[in-house]
Scaffold this active site. Structure first.
Site, PDB file in Angstrom:
ATOM      1  CG  HIS A  46      -1.993  -1.001   1.024  1.00  0.00           C
ATOM      2  ND1 HIS A  46      -3.039  -0.930   1.929  1.00  0.00           N
ATOM      3  CD2 HIS A  46      -2.184  -2.096   0.590  1.00  0.00           C
ATOM      4  CE1 HIS A  46      -3.792  -1.952   1.657  1.00  0.00           C
ATOM      5  NE2 HIS A  46      -3.237  -2.752   1.164  1.00  0.00           N
ATOM      6  CD  GLU A  48      -1.874   4.557   3.175  1.00  0.00           C
ATOM      7  OE1 GLU A  48      -3.247   4.991   3.277  1.00  0.00           O
ATOM      8  OE2 GLU A  48      -1.701   3.488   2.349  1.00  0.00           O
ATOM      9  CB  CYS A  76      -6.571  -0.265   5.420  1.00  0.00           C
ATOM     10  SG  CYS A  76      -4.713  -0.709   4.949  1.00  0.00           S
ATOM     11  CB  CYS A  79      -2.247   1.872   6.348  1.00  0.00           C
ATOM     12  SG  CYS A  79      -1.461   0.963   4.534  1.00  0.00           S
TER      13      CYS A  79
END
Length: 143
Positions: A46, A48, A76, A79
């Site tokens: 992801h 992040e 999410c 993260c």
């Protein structure tokens, strides 16, 4: 946040969910990332997480105290947990994620009892721009 939006556009151009993130420490960008789960065949890739990894390597420490993470989408649970472990000081994000958001939309992970680090949160920065990019992406995916 404009830099994060450019990173999200990069993800869009690679057929990845258009999310971009960056880590800023002392007015300097120390980490950048955009979603690459499909490209890297990695469910943890992801935006992040990639930005945090790059920042930690550059700083030489997995703890990024006093750093700010900018993301074009509400993080999410994975993260959000990484923000706590990295000791990020502030999270700034654009758009809420009603399905998987773990900051304000669903489980409010950062506000749960037992979390050993508090992260300040600012939301809604360039929200319309982020929502537009995400909607265009998913509209194209549905065709």
């Amino acid at each position: 946040m404009a830099i994060a939006m450019n990173l999200a556009a990069r993800a869009f151009s690679k057929n990845e969910v258009p999310v971009g993130a960056l880590v800023v420490l002392g007015n300097k960008v120390v980490g950048r990332g955009y979603n690459q789960s499909i490209t890297k065949v990695d469910p943890t890739a992801h935006a992040e997480i990639l930005a945090l990894r790059q920042a930690a390597r550059l700083v030489g420490n997995y703890r990024l105290t006093s750093a700010t993470l900018y993301s074009t989408l509400e993080p999410c649970a994975m993260c959000a947990g990484a923000l706590v472990w990295a000791r990020i000081s502030t999270l700034v994000y654009s758009a809420k994620d009603p399905k998987a958001g773990a900051i304000d939309s669903n489980i409010n992970l950062l506000k749960r009892d037992g979390i050993n680090h508090k992260v300040s949160v600012v939301s809604g920065i360039l929200e319309d721009q982020s929502v537009d990019l995400l909607q265009r992406f998913f509209k194209l995916r549905r065709k």
